[in-house]
Motif scaffolding. Structure first.
Motif, PDB file in Angstrom:
ATOM      1  N   LEU A  20     -46.282  41.789   0.455  1.00 17.68           N
ATOM      2  CA  LEU A  20     -45.307  42.675   0.521  1.00 17.68           C
ATOM      3  C   LEU A  20     -43.906  41.902   0.867  1.00 17.68           C
ATOM      4  N   GLU A  25     -40.087  46.359  -3.207  1.00 21.57           N
ATOM      5  CA  GLU A  25     -40.352  47.712  -2.538  1.00 21.57           C
ATOM      6  C   GLU A  25     -40.480  48.675  -3.824  1.00 21.57           C
ATOM      7  N   LYS A  72     -48.876  49.816   0.188  1.00 20.61           N
ATOM      8  CA  LYS A  72     -48.297  49.388   1.574  1.00 20.61           C
ATOM      9  C   LYS A  72     -49.237  49.537   2.732  1.00 20.61           C
ATOM     10  N   GLY A  76     -51.906  46.515   0.862  1.00 19.43           N
ATOM     11  CA  GLY A  76     -50.854  45.432   1.332  1.00 19.43           C
ATOM     12  C   GLY A  76     -51.148  44.369   2.223  1.00 19.43           C
TER      13      GLY A  76
END
Length: 502
Positions: A20, A25, A72, A76
């Motif tokens: 991440l 994002e 995520k 992730g």
């Protein structure tokens, strides 16, 4: 920087997953209103994105909905090994499920490695994909025989397995299983590239859109906090399924927590990915990174909600790494949580045999890169009406058969680590539940002369009083005169006349 509460121990590095931290994002829109597509997918991780990518390739319209941002969740926070080597699993799969199903499991995961590589090469995805050998090593003499058994089992299933007597690790080992042509990558770079191929042509990714319920029918209706999606089929690709219509599968799944340190060492890390055969688990792999190679040290797993305070697990992992390497810095730390099925095999396919339009994929344990990709292939084939050779071993309905067996044959509750001999009339069954909750149902007839074995609570073995044969808890022979293990006792189901049959 996060501090361990009242311990004086400071958790090292950034509290963030490396995957991440090194990718931007995503920013896909939320659903706004109602839409119709061929397939709706709940969850934007490995399974969801790969399924949507494959379905769009054949001209189907798809919509992914993700409660937060894609990639995520569990994906992730993975360690991103692309491997068919899932610790010591194949000897157990052959014993528990038989050779045919064990081979399905092996082929599905080996094919997933090839599928990922094909996609990476064909779409020219820059995601640090690299072939690496994968090793499971014996960290003690007691595990050495398990390594040999696993090599034999894996090779018998056609896997690229071999035995290694020594490893390039800075501590003593007692042999290892080596799998060739395994791989590793940066999972977010890979999946973000696939996501960019999905959008458009009546295919959608909706973030910040939470599924609230699923209603059956034709079409299937998925209600969200942002609108309604109608689809011919729905795939639950969430970490944990939000719908379990019969209410049984939740009992067969548990959560497991592990810890990851992203660190840099003075030494050159050897070529390969490494994991031990004992508890606590210790896993090592490297990752190319800005500023030099990053080493991912993983371990100290435990069931979610139990175990020591979090900082203690990080400290134990850090102490272990510092004892074997000269650590220059620890740059990242993060938790990874996995869903584990009762028998160690993921649940992939139709929710129930008669739920034609409801699919799910969960229970990947700690091996979601290949099993998640295999799940996408299996479910895509099922939706398209294509034969898939791996469906049977992953079928979620297998757990209902075990539940029916327990209910129909009045089996007592068996605690983890315990065995029970059940007698019902002339029928007998040896039942054992291992510490991970996996249930073994065995024929208690000794393979030497047919005497009935009994449970040895002290040694956790099945012992024959007639001639001294002994078997471990899973039914594998450990003392002659028997030379073959106890046979599996097949699950019986009730037929339309109320009788039990094989």
């Amino acid at each position: 920087m996060t501090h361990g509460e009242n311990t004086g121990y400071t958790l090292p590095g950034r509290a963030e997953s490396y995957w991440l931290a090194t990718t931007p994002e995503s920013n896909y829109p939320a659903l706004s209103g109602d839409i119709n597509v061929d397939v709706a997918i709940i969850g934007g991780g490995t399974v969801g994105i790969t399924s949507a990518f494959l379905l769009k390739e054949v001209g189907m319209s798809v919509a992914i909905i993700e409660a937060d941002r894609i990639i995520k969740g569990a994906t992730g926070y993975t360690t991103a090994k692309i491997t068919s080597q899932h610790n010591l699993i194949y000897d157990r799969l052959i014993s528990k499920f038989g050779r045919a199903k064990a081979k399905q499991y092996a082929e599905a995961n080996q094919a997933a490695i090839d599928r990922i590589e094909y996609i990476v090469r064909s779409w020219d995805i820059s995601c640090d994909f690299a072939h690496k050998p994968a090793y499971v090593y014996a960290g003690s003499e007691e595990s050495a025989q398990k390594i040999l058994d696993e090599v034999r089992a894996a090779r018998s299933l056609g896997l690229p397995a071999s035995f290694e007597s020594s490893l390039p690790l800075p501590f003593e080992t007692y042999g290892a299983v080596r799998f060739n042509r395994q791989a590793q990558f940066h999972p977010r770079k890979y999946l973000c590239a696939l996501a960019r191929e999905i959008e458009g042509d009546n295919c959608y990714i909706f973030e910040k859109t939470r599924a609230l319920g699923i209603e059956g029918g034709e079409p299937v209706v998925i209600k969200t906090d942002r609108g309604t999606i109608r689809a011919d089929d729905v795939i639950q690709a969430t970490h944990y399924p939000i719908l379990d219509k019969p209410g049984e599968l939740f009992k067969k799944l548990s959560q497991s927590m592990s810890y990851v340190l992203g660190l840099r060492i003075q030494e050159t890390f050897p070529d390969g990915m490494f994991i031990n055969a004992e508890e606590p688990t210790r896993s090592l792999r490297s990752q190319p990174a800005e500023g030099g190679e990053l080493v991912l040290a993983v371990g100290d797993g435990h069931p979610t909600g139990s175990g020591n305070p979090t900082h203690q697990h990080y400290k134990q992992l850090e102490d272990w790494v510092r004892a074997i390497y000269n650590v220059r810095s620890i740059d990242y730390h993060w938790l990874t949580e996995d869903v584990v099925s009762e028998d160690g095999v993921p649940l992939i396919g139709r929710l129930t045999p008669d739920s034609e339009h409801f699919y799910l994929a969960t229970g990947f344990g700690k091996w979601g890169m290949t099993t998640g990709t295999a799940a996408a292939v299996i479910i895509t084939d099922m939706i398209l009406g294509r034969d898939n050779p791996w469906v049977e071993v992953y079928d979620p309905s297998r757990f209902r058969e075990i539940s029916e067996l327990i209910a129909q044959e009045d089996l007592p509750e068996v605690e983890p680590g315990q065995g029970v001999l059940v007698e019902k009339g002339e029928d007998k069954m040896a039942v054992y539940r291992d510490p991970q909750g996996i249930l073994y149902t065995l024929n208690p007839a000794c393979r030497h002369m047919g005497c009935t074995v009994s449970w040895n609570d002290a040694d956790r073995t099945w012992d024959c009083h007639c001639h001294g044969s002994r078997y471990n808890a899973r039914g594998e022979v450990i003392q002659s005169p028997a030379v073959y293990g106890l046979l599996e006792k097949k699950v019986k189901e009730q037929n339309q006349y109320g009788d039990f049959e094989e």
